[in-house]
Motif scaffolding. Structure first.
Motif, PDB file in Angstrom:
ATOM      1  N   LEU A  87      49.415  34.765  33.844  1.00  0.00           N
ATOM      2  CA  LEU A  87      49.412  36.049  33.159  1.00  0.00           C
ATOM      3  C   LEU A  87      49.100  37.214  34.084  1.00  0.00           C
ATOM      4  O   LEU A  87      49.566  38.326  33.883  1.00  0.00           O
ATOM      5  N   LEU A  88      48.279  36.970  35.110  1.00  0.00           N
ATOM      6  CA  LEU A  88      47.867  38.059  35.989  1.00  0.00           C
ATOM      7  C   LEU A  88      48.499  37.985  37.365  1.00  0.00           C
ATOM      8  O   LEU A  88      48.641  38.993  38.044  1.00  0.00           O
ATOM      9  N   GLY A  89      48.847  36.784  37.812  1.00  0.00           N
ATOM     10  CA  GLY A  89      49.288  36.624  39.187  1.00  0.00           C
ATOM     11  C   GLY A  89      50.698  37.086  39.444  1.00  0.00           C
ATOM     12  O   GLY A  89      51.076  37.332  40.577  1.00  0.00           O
ATOM     13  N   LYS A 124      38.585  41.455  34.668  1.00  0.00           N
ATOM     14  CA  LYS A 124      39.961  41.468  35.141  1.00  0.00           C
ATOM     15  C   LYS A 124      40.035  41.429  36.661  1.00  0.00           C
ATOM     16  O   LYS A 124      40.877  40.724  37.240  1.00  0.00           O
ATOM     17  N   THR A 125      39.167  42.178  37.335  1.00  0.00           N
ATOM     18  CA  THR A 125      39.203  42.216  38.800  1.00  0.00           C
ATOM     19  C   THR A 125      38.949  40.842  39.387  1.00  0.00           C
ATOM     20  O   THR A 125      39.658  40.379  40.293  1.00  0.00           O
ATOM     21  N   GLN A 126      37.910  40.157  38.886  1.00  0.00           N
ATOM     22  CA  GLN A 126      37.563  38.838  39.411  1.00  0.00           C
ATOM     23  C   GLN A 126      38.644  37.803  39.101  1.00  0.00           C
ATOM     24  O   GLN A 126      38.976  36.953  39.931  1.00  0.00           O
ATOM     25  N   THR A 127      39.210  37.893  37.880  1.00  0.00           N
ATOM     26  CA  THR A 127      40.242  36.944  37.491  1.00  0.00           C
ATOM     27  C   THR A 127      41.499  37.134  38.321  1.00  0.00           C
ATOM     28  O   THR A 127      42.115  36.171  38.784  1.00  0.00           O
ATOM     29  N   LYS A 128      41.882  38.377  38.524  1.00  0.00           N
ATOM     30  CA  LYS A 128      43.077  38.656  39.321  1.00  0.00           C
ATOM     31  C   LYS A 128      42.889  38.183  40.759  1.00  0.00           C
ATOM     32  O   LYS A 128      43.800  37.620  41.372  1.00  0.00           O
ATOM     33  N   ALA A 129      41.674  38.390  41.318  1.00  0.00           N
ATOM     34  CA  ALA A 129      41.409  37.943  42.688  1.00  0.00           C
ATOM     35  C   ALA A 129      41.543  36.428  42.797  1.00  0.00           C
ATOM     36  O   ALA A 129      42.078  35.909  43.782  1.00  0.00           O
ATOM     37  N   ASP A 164      35.862  34.129  46.008  1.00  0.00           N
ATOM     38  CA  ASP A 164      36.562  34.562  44.799  1.00  0.00           C
ATOM     39  C   ASP A 164      36.248  33.648  43.620  1.00  0.00           C
ATOM     40  O   ASP A 164      36.092  34.115  42.480  1.00  0.00           O
ATOM     41  N   LEU A 165      36.147  32.368  43.885  1.00  0.00           N
ATOM     42  CA  LEU A 165      35.803  31.423  42.832  1.00  0.00           C
ATOM     43  C   LEU A 165      34.386  31.680  42.336  1.00  0.00           C
ATOM     44  O   LEU A 165      34.121  31.702  41.130  1.00  0.00           O
ATOM     45  N   ASP A 166      33.447  31.896  43.258  1.00  0.00           N
ATOM     46  CA  ASP A 166      32.065  32.201  42.873  1.00  0.00           C
ATOM     47  C   ASP A 166      32.000  33.448  41.995  1.00  0.00           C
ATOM     48  O   ASP A 166      31.308  33.473  40.974  1.00  0.00           O
ATOM     49  N   ASN A 167      32.721  34.492  42.402  1.00  0.00           N
ATOM     50  CA  ASN A 167      32.680  35.753  41.659  1.00  0.00           C
ATOM     51  C   ASN A 167      33.231  35.596  40.245  1.00  0.00           C
ATOM     52  O   ASN A 167      32.708  36.191  39.291  1.00  0.00           O
TER      53      ASN A 167
END
Length: 475
Positions: A87-89, A124-129, A164-167
């Motif tokens: 959805l975001l990538g 959204k920022t963390q998920t997109k990253a 990115d996974l941690d965030n």
């Protein structure tokens, strides 16, 4: 500290995840990749064509360089995270991971745990990253297939763990509650209600813990037996001193800053062995409440998620012996409780002349010392790993530092793999597909299978006494 529950990002919407052709795809439709073995993944990559493969490679990003109590909620969250990539990538072909995990989860996905709007508005920022980080998405796919198995999940972190996974974990589970998998109340136990220790405490003060200690023995194979474990204790300092300074702990202090170092082997398909090194910074608070059941308590973060621990110092060396501290601990996350134990020494090696005392403490606490693991601290021999004089950078709350991946010790050159015969773009596409679809359990068994229990260390007998050299050499 434990490795706690994994999480993804985004709700698994039954009918509007994108398929490989960009059209809506129900999860009962599985793309060809979903059933692929690594060999089949290479054939599919070749059939896709170099241009198509390069597009996938661009989405997942470059290959990693050398610089660089879980349950059904884990599966649900990781499946949701795979959907986020679709959805975001912006690359519909990443649906291969989403559909693979959807088939794995089946009817065990619980949509009531997920707040879909939270991912779009709050994380959204963390998920997109994460969706744009190949290793982050591979980590989600890997942990979902572990089906809640702790050692399997640790193996996934060893291979794919990254910032990115941690965030994303921190934002979606704890900060914003996008996925509600908490079954424990947050916060430390009180000193009078903490679990009881397995034996009487010995006196321990912050000043007595000053300096560097190495974990040389561990009890819980899931948490205590990582390689290259060193903890550095110094005075708590809210001003956060710069790298290169370490303040002495003053008499009467109750707070101690602790730098925690450890490493795990990172073995990836068609890559040279590496070490995944992590550093945590914790603040250990010694208890002064009369009648406290514990020595100290701490709060920290690991892989983006919070843990709370009770520490119990239940043994220490005699004046004539090399220094050691025997520490038992209990802890919790928002998902589960756990316990473990370890032995600190002042050098990376076992304190040989103190081993009988260590064995005695373990048995008094109801533990079998011959089943403790012997921690592999060879990285501190000066050839690899950080120098022993490196000072910690303390922070008032425990947090994981940036991941550090470095080459492992040199090994014999491996023969060229089948992947090396593929064109570069196709090769990366095939590797991505193989890593998403592989069974994570064999690699995890290999990781934990390298642990050595003291029963395998022939230099000591069942009571910790050193075996004479002539007898030892014949065993």
């Amino acid at each position: 500290a434990p490795l706690t529950a994994m999480l993804g990002a985004w709700v698994l919407l039954e009918t509007n995840a994108l398929g490989l052709n960009g059209q809506p795809l129900r999860h009962t439709q599985r793309p060809a990749y979903a059933a692929a073995t690594p060999t089949r993944a290479m054939r599919l990559a070749m059939a896709a064509g170099a241009e198509d493969a390069q597009g996938i490679s661009a989405h997942w990003g470059p290959e990693p360089s050398s610089s660089g109590g879980w349950g059904s909620a884990l599966r649900s969250a990781a499946v949701a995270g795979a959907t986020a990539a679709v959805l975001l990538g912006g690359d519909a072909r990443v649906a291969l991971a989403e559909n693979e995990l959807a088939a794995l989860a089946g009817d065990q996905f619980h949509s009531e745990l997920v707040k879909p709007e939270c991912f779009a508005t709050s994380c959204k920022t963390q998920t997109k990253a994460c969706a744009e980080n190949g290793d982050c998405m591979k980590g989600l796919a890997c942990t979902a297939k572990c089906m809640g198995d702790a050692q399997c999940t640790v193996g996934c972190f060893a291979r794919y763990g990254n910032t990115d996974l941690d965030n994303m974990l921190q934002c979606t589970i704890e900060d914003k509650g996008c996925i509600n998998i908490a079954i424990m109340e947050p916060g430390n136990d009180s000193p009078l209600e903490a679990p009881l220790p397995p034996k009487a405490l010995v006196r321990a003060t912050p000043a007595s813990m000053q300096g560097k200690w190495y974990k040389v023995l561990g009890w819980n194979p899931n948490y205590d037996c990582f390689d290259c474990q060193r903890n550095s204790f110094g005075a708590a300092d809210a001003s956060r001193p710069t790298q290169g300074t370490q303040r002495a702990i003053e008499v009467g202090s109750t707070g101690v800053d602790v730098e925690v170092e450890y490493a795990m082997a990172r073995n990836r398909i068609d890559q040279a062995p590496q070490l995944f090194q992590q550093t945590l910074h914790e603040k250990l608070q010694f208890d002064t409440t009369p009648g406290s059941r514990r020595t100290a308590h701490t709060e920290g973060k690991m892989f983006g998620l919070t843990f709370w621990e009770n520490w119990y110092v239940i043994g220490q060396n005699k004046p004539s012996e090399p220094q050691f501290r025997f520490v038992y601990y209990t802890g919790k996350t928002l998902q589960n409780r756990y316990e473990g134990a370890f032995v600190y020494a002042r050098t990376p090696e076992l304190p040989k002349d103190a081993m009988p005392s260590i064995y005695k403490v373990a048995r008094e606490a109801g533990m079998d010392p011959t089943r403790f693991c012997c921690v592999d601290n060879k990285c501190f021999d000066g050839a690899n790993g950080p120098p022993a004089s490196a000072p910690p950078l303390f922070t008032p709350v425990a947090e994981a530092a940036d991941d550090d991946v470095m080459p492992a010790r040199p090994a014999a050159a491996a023969p060229p793999s089948a992947y090396s015969l593929l064109p570069p773009g196709v090769r990366q596409f095939a590797l991505d597909a193989a890593e998403i679809l592989e069974d994570p359990r064999p690699a995890s068994r290999e990781l934990f299978g390298k642990q050595r229990q003291m029963s395998e260390v022939r230099e000591f007998d069942a009571n910790g006494f050193r075996v004479p050299l002539d007898v030892y050499s014949q065993r």
